[in-house]
Design an enzyme around this catalytic site. Structure first.
Site, mmCIF file in Angstrom:
data_model
loop_
_atom_site.group_PDB
_atom_site.id
_atom_site.type_symbol
_atom_site.label_atom_id
_atom_site.label_comp_id
_atom_site.label_asym_id
_atom_site.label_seq_id
_atom_site.Cartn_x
_atom_site.Cartn_y
_atom_site.Cartn_z
ATOM 1 N N ASP A 70 -44.109 -23.642 -9.458
ATOM 2 C CA ASP A 70 -44.121 -22.009 -8.981
ATOM 3 C C ASP A 70 -42.769 -21.733 -9.466
ATOM 4 O OD1 ASP A 70 -44.941 -19.544 -8.748
ATOM 5 O OD2 ASP A 70 -44.977 -19.865 -6.376
ATOM 6 N N ASN A 116 -42.104 -33.271 -19.714
ATOM 7 C CA ASN A 116 -41.823 -31.951 -19.898
ATOM 8 C C ASN A 116 -40.356 -31.709 -20.360
ATOM 9 O OD1 ASN A 116 -39.852 -30.166 -17.934
ATOM 10 N ND2 ASN A 116 -40.497 -31.912 -16.769
ATOM 11 N N ARG A 117 -40.318 -30.451 -21.172
ATOM 12 C CA ARG A 117 -39.024 -30.133 -21.700
ATOM 13 C C ARG A 117 -38.835 -28.566 -21.431
ATOM 14 N NH1 ARG A 117 -40.559 -32.889 -26.594
ATOM 15 N NH2 ARG A 117 -41.342 -31.178 -28.124
ATOM 16 N N PHE A 120 -35.680 -24.590 -18.022
ATOM 17 C CA PHE A 120 -35.478 -23.550 -16.965
ATOM 18 C C PHE A 120 -35.913 -22.112 -17.403
ATOM 19 C CE2 PHE A 120 -31.502 -25.299 -14.894
ATOM 20 C CZ PHE A 120 -32.148 -26.750 -14.388
ATOM 21 N N SER A 188 -31.784 -31.922 -14.112
ATOM 22 C CA SER A 188 -32.778 -31.514 -15.240
ATOM 23 C C SER A 188 -32.100 -32.041 -16.581
ATOM 24 C CB SER A 188 -33.303 -30.125 -15.414
ATOM 25 O OG SER A 188 -33.939 -30.014 -16.666
ATOM 26 N N ASN A 190 -33.209 -31.239 -19.370
ATOM 27 C CA ASN A 190 -33.621 -30.270 -20.350
ATOM 28 C C ASN A 190 -32.997 -29.066 -20.710
ATOM 29 O OD1 ASN A 190 -36.307 -31.895 -20.641
ATOM 30 N ND2 ASN A 190 -36.903 -30.934 -18.802
ATOM 31 N N THR A 191 -31.575 -29.167 -19.842
ATOM 32 C CA THR A 191 -30.759 -28.111 -20.476
ATOM 33 C C THR A 191 -29.423 -28.937 -20.859
ATOM 34 O OG1 THR A 191 -31.505 -26.623 -18.816
ATOM 35 C CG2 THR A 191 -29.231 -26.261 -19.522
ATOM 36 N N LYS A 226 -30.198 -31.848 -5.873
ATOM 37 C CA LYS A 226 -31.321 -32.837 -6.554
ATOM 38 C C LYS A 226 -30.550 -33.620 -7.334
ATOM 39 C CE LYS A 226 -35.816 -32.338 -8.321
ATOM 40 N NZ LYS A 226 -37.146 -31.491 -8.531
ATOM 41 N N ASN A 255 -35.310 -36.386 -9.431
ATOM 42 C CA ASN A 255 -35.701 -35.443 -10.656
ATOM 43 C C ASN A 255 -36.576 -36.257 -11.640
ATOM 44 O OD1 ASN A 255 -36.218 -33.041 -12.393
ATOM 45 N ND2 ASN A 255 -34.106 -32.449 -11.866
#
Length: 351
Positions: A70, A116-117, A120, A188, A190-191, A226, A255
């Site tokens: 969410d 997943n990528r 953000f 993460s 993905n950044t 995290k 993560n």
């Protein structure tokens, strides 16, 4: 059995599109008071022995939903209806951003995993803050709610790492009166360059600055970090030392992983070439090793929210028995369905 059949149908559609479709249908259903009441009876499991007091917060049960599900605080009422003890919104960044190009979310059903990528993607902190303020204003007991909301904060993609601390400060200040605790996300994959912020000096600059701001408030908020499951022992030692130095309230471990170790199904191996973070069952062992290391080498003095590969009550108990204070699900929610929280809590009551 019903969700197993429904999942087969849902898995025929694009993962990201069906996520929003399903949650919007749930939102519509829960807007009907009678349906919401029926859903609460069906999916919630409340018992005094499930309650946890961690970080000075009272959690009605130890099962939460990790950040990324969410992102924009759109479905908090619905997720509370499904029995979650707490939910992390976000990752929230100062400015809205679209995230990475689609497709960016992939199912690996034979491995009970996701890649997943997302990058953000979120509405930005100002819009999300207003959404949370509206929810708080309409809460029947806004000062005494038992449903805990965490704010997972990050930096915008175009913000240089040298200026990352400014992004984290912006999100911290904007969300301070709207969330119950904060999680600094530097893990993460993905950044671009984000994980470089897990190095000790970079982390100290961000966390110490946030803690300084935190201390200017009379009602300080728990501050957590995290971390990735891919850190080596020296890096974990730095995290532990920094947690004590800055007096972090806790760590979220872990993560997603950039490793593809543990993928055994042929169809999953074909998708292993997709960039992004791997979550789900293949991360369970690695995340447990990180959890155990943190607990052992901190003398069990740093509360840990354990995440990574939790699908069942047995999975949650493994992490709680290893010393975790709370647990979070994400990928398990996708595969197990809306009964996952109730099933885990029922198992914990019997264990």
């Amino acid at each position: 059995m019903f969700y197993s059949s429904l999942r087969k149908l849902l898995f025929n559609f694009d993962p990201e599109a069906i996520h929003y479709f399903a949650m919007n249908r749930l939102k519509t259903a829960c807007s009907i008071p009678l349906v919401k009441k029926i859903a609460e009876r069906k999916f919630q499991c409340n018992h005094p022995s499930l309650q946890k007091n961690i970080f000075g917060l009272q959690f009605k049960n130890p099962v939460g939903l990790g950040a990324g599900f969410d992102k924009n605080a759109l479905y908090l009422t619905e997720l509370e209806t499904l029995g979650f003890g707490f939910v992390e919104i976000g990752t929230v960044t100062p400015k809205p951003q679209a995230g990475n190009d689609k497709p960016r979310l992939f199912r690996l059903p034979e491995d009970k995993a996701l890649i997943n990528r997302m990058g953000f993607n979120n509405d930005g902190v100002s819009i999300i803050r207003k959404r949370l303020e509206l929810r708080k204003a309409h809460s029947p007991q806004p000062t005494a709610r038992s449903f805990i909301i965490g704010g997972n904060i990050g930096k915008n993609k175009l913000t240089p790492n040298a200026d990352a601390w400014k992004d984290y400060e912006t999100c911290f200040r904007e969300l301070f009166d709207c969330v119950d605790y904060f999680v600094v996300n530097v893990s993460s994959p993905n950044t671009p360059g984000l994980r470089e912020l897990q190095e000790k000096d970079s982390l100290r600059k961000i966390l110490a600055h946030l803690q300084t701001i935190n201390h200017t408030y009379s009602n300080q908020k728990p501050l957590l970090l995290k971390i990735a499951p891919d850190l080596n022992q020296a890096q974990l030692d730095d995290i532990i030392a920094l947690a004590f130095e800055i007096k972090l309230d806790g760590i979220v471990a872990t993560n997603t992983t950039i490793s593809r170790e543990g993928l055994k199904a042929q169809s999953s191996k074909l998708k292993a070439s997709e960039a992004g973070g791997l979550s789900g069952k293949p991360v369970f062992k690695k995340s447990n090793e990180v959890l155990q290391y943190l607990i052992r080498n901190s003398g069990n003095k740093i509360p840990v929210i354990a995440s990574g590969g939790i699908f069942t009550g047995e999975d949650a108990k493994v992490k709680l028995d290893a010393g975790a204070s709370l647990v979070q699900v994400w990928t398990g929610f996708i595969y197990e369905g809306p009964s996952i929280v109730k099933n885990i809590n029922r198992f914990l009551l019997k264990a």
